[in-house]
Design a protein around this motif. Structure first.
Motif, PDB file in Angstrom:
ATOM      1  N   LYS A   1      -5.598  19.826  -3.327  1.00 48.95           N
ATOM      2  CA  LYS A   1      -7.534  19.281  -3.884  1.00 48.95           C
ATOM      3  C   LYS A   1      -8.039  18.964  -2.483  1.00 48.95           C
ATOM      4  O   LYS A   1      -9.074  18.607  -2.779  1.00 48.95           O
ATOM      5  N   ASN A   2      -7.215  18.709  -1.988  1.00 54.88           N
ATOM      6  CA  ASN A   2      -7.925  19.026  -0.086  1.00 54.88           C
ATOM      7  C   ASN A   2      -7.598  17.393  -0.410  1.00 54.88           C
ATOM      8  O   ASN A   2      -8.552  16.325   0.296  1.00 54.88           O
ATOM      9  N   ALA A   3      -7.295  16.453  -0.365  1.00 56.57           N
ATOM     10  CA  ALA A   3      -7.249  14.696  -0.961  1.00 56.57           C
ATOM     11  C   ALA A   3      -5.930  14.381  -0.356  1.00 56.57           C
ATOM     12  O   ALA A   3      -5.105  14.617  -0.094  1.00 56.57           O
ATOM     13  N   VAL A   4      -6.445  12.702  -0.217  1.00 57.75           N
ATOM     14  CA  VAL A   4      -5.514  12.264  -0.247  1.00 57.75           C
ATOM     15  C   VAL A   4      -6.196  10.719   0.161  1.00 57.75           C
ATOM     16  O   VAL A   4      -7.712  10.286  -0.275  1.00 57.75           O
ATOM     17  N   TYR A   5      -4.896  10.025  -0.825  1.00 57.16           N
ATOM     18  CA  TYR A   5      -5.436   8.285  -1.766  1.00 57.16           C
ATOM     19  C   TYR A   5      -4.087   7.379  -0.804  1.00 57.16           C
ATOM     20  O   TYR A   5      -3.501   7.328  -0.050  1.00 57.16           O
ATOM     21  N   LEU A   6      -4.809   5.925  -1.060  1.00 59.05           N
ATOM     22  CA  LEU A   6      -4.478   5.159  -0.245  1.00 59.05           C
ATOM     23  C   LEU A   6      -4.704   4.270  -2.024  1.00 59.05           C
ATOM     24  O   LEU A   6      -5.477   3.800  -2.163  1.00 59.05           O
ATOM     25  N   GLN A   7      -2.675   3.469  -2.201  1.00 57.37           N
ATOM     26  CA  GLN A   7      -2.857   2.957  -3.509  1.00 57.37           C
ATOM     27  C   GLN A   7      -2.689   1.317  -3.252  1.00 57.37           C
ATOM     28  O   GLN A   7      -2.131   1.036  -2.498  1.00 57.37           O
ATOM     29  N   MET A   8      -3.337   0.745  -2.908  1.00 55.99           N
ATOM     30  CA  MET A   8      -3.559  -0.780  -2.300  1.00 55.99           C
ATOM     31  C   MET A   8      -3.384  -1.791  -3.272  1.00 55.99           C
ATOM     32  O   MET A   8      -4.621  -1.931  -4.372  1.00 55.99           O
ATOM     33  N   ASN A   9      -2.078  -2.270  -3.560  1.00 59.94           N
ATOM     34  CA  ASN A   9      -1.767  -3.397  -4.548  1.00 59.94           C
ATOM     35  C   ASN A   9      -1.708  -5.176  -3.967  1.00 59.94           C
ATOM     36  O   ASN A   9      -1.572  -4.860  -2.799  1.00 59.94           O
ATOM     37  N   SER A  10      -1.077  -6.147  -4.391  1.00 62.49           N
ATOM     38  CA  SER A  10      -1.286  -7.059  -4.666  1.00 62.49           C
ATOM     39  C   SER A  10      -1.990  -7.382  -3.055  1.00 62.49           C
ATOM     40  O   SER A  10      -1.905  -7.901  -1.804  1.00 62.49           O
ATOM     41  N   LEU A  11      -3.993  -6.995  -3.287  1.00 66.01           N
ATOM     42  CA  LEU A  11      -4.649  -7.257  -1.984  1.00 66.01           C
ATOM     43  C   LEU A  11      -5.147  -8.268  -1.847  1.00 66.01           C
ATOM     44  O   LEU A  11      -4.519  -9.561  -2.735  1.00 66.01           O
ATOM     45  N   LYS A  12      -5.175  -9.066  -0.908  1.00 64.43           N
ATOM     46  CA  LYS A  12      -5.048 -10.694   0.154  1.00 64.43           C
ATOM     47  C   LYS A  12      -6.525 -10.329   0.534  1.00 64.43           C
ATOM     48  O   LYS A  12      -6.908  -9.076   0.994  1.00 64.43           O
TER      49      LYS A  12
ATOM     50  N   PHE B   1       0.753  -1.332   0.273  1.00 62.22           N
ATOM     51  CA  PHE B   1      -0.204  -0.082  -0.055  1.00 62.22           C
ATOM     52  C   PHE B   1       0.855   1.243   0.214  1.00 62.22           C
ATOM     53  O   PHE B   1       2.171   1.214   0.851  1.00 62.22           O
ATOM     54  N   THR B   2       0.564   2.050  -0.735  1.00 58.38           N
ATOM     55  CA  THR B   2       0.964   2.939  -0.297  1.00 58.38           C
ATOM     56  C   THR B   2      -0.330   4.951  -0.502  1.00 58.38           C
ATOM     57  O   THR B   2      -1.100   4.584  -0.546  1.00 58.38           O
ATOM     58  N   ILE B   3       0.641   5.254   0.987  1.00 65.16           N
ATOM     59  CA  ILE B   3      -0.769   6.977   1.106  1.00 65.16           C
ATOM     60  C   ILE B   3       0.008   7.713   0.432  1.00 65.16           C
ATOM     61  O   ILE B   3       1.417   8.041   0.358  1.00 65.16           O
ATOM     62  N   SER B   4      -0.403   8.720   0.211  1.00 62.77           N
ATOM     63  CA  SER B   4      -0.510   9.933  -0.988  1.00 62.77           C
ATOM     64  C   SER B   4      -1.322  11.657  -0.651  1.00 62.77           C
ATOM     65  O   SER B   4      -2.215  10.919  -0.045  1.00 62.77           O
ATOM     66  N   ARG B   5      -1.174  12.741  -0.988  1.00 62.66           N
ATOM     67  CA  ARG B   5      -2.044  12.964  -0.499  1.00 62.66           C
ATOM     68  C   ARG B   5      -1.953  14.736  -1.431  1.00 62.66           C
ATOM     69  O   ARG B   5      -0.692  15.085  -1.927  1.00 62.66           O
ATOM     70  N   ASP B   6      -2.758  15.144  -2.092  1.00 62.31           N
ATOM     71  CA  ASP B   6      -2.559  16.232  -2.850  1.00 62.31           C
ATOM     72  C   ASP B   6      -3.581  17.443  -1.932  1.00 62.31           C
ATOM     73  O   ASP B   6      -4.578  18.429  -1.688  1.00 62.31           O
ATOM     74  N   ASN B   7      -2.276  18.190  -1.922  1.00 69.47           N
ATOM     75  CA  ASN B   7      -2.896  19.442   0.089  1.00 69.47           C
ATOM     76  C   ASN B   7      -3.613  20.459  -1.585  1.00 69.47           C
ATOM     77  O   ASN B   7      -4.552  20.719  -1.162  1.00 69.47           O
TER      78      ASN B   7
END
Length: 124
Positions: A76-87, A68-74
């Motif tokens: 756009k007032n947004a935060v993201y969670l990229q989830m790969n290889s999900l189980k 998983f990777t967390i990121s934000r774009d201030n």
């Protein structure tokens, strides 16, 4: 007050990917630590990831580190969670959260604002 609205959840097969988004409104978004927690049925809410206001520092739970990777774009007032290889064990309701200040905590009680959550289901 800060209002948080999550989106991007859904049903995915094991090994797949999803990207969660959290839109924030209200007080100055860029001064908050933002995070993601999750809660599976019958289990306590658990820390997933968090990011400081500048995006310089991030923290992940051991169970998602490297996937998983967390990121934000201030802007756009947004935060993201990229989830790969999900189980299948990633299946849960995922909550966006925010806290004022600069410290990241694993403890959900340290966070001030919460979204309503978005369901992520990973099939085997």
């Amino acid at each position: 007050q800060v209002q948080l609205v999550e989106s991007g959840g859904g049903l995915v097969q094991a090994g797949g990917s999803l990207r969660l988004s959290c839109a924030a409104s209200g007080r100055t978004f860029s001064t908050f630590v933002m995070g993601w927690f999750r809660q599976a049925p019958g289990k306590e809410r658990e820390f997933v990831a968090a990011i400081t206001w500048s995006g310089t520092n991030t923290l992940y739970s051991d169970s998602v580190k490297g996937r998983f990777t967390i990121s934000r774009d201030n802007t756009k007032n947004a935060v993201y969670l990229q989830m790969n290889s999900l189980k299948p064990e990633d299946t849960a309701v995922y909550y966006c959260t925010a806290r004022s200040g600069s410290a990241i905590y694993y403890d959900a009680r340290k966070y001030d604002f919460w979204g309503r959550g978005t369901q992520v289901t990973v099939s085997s």
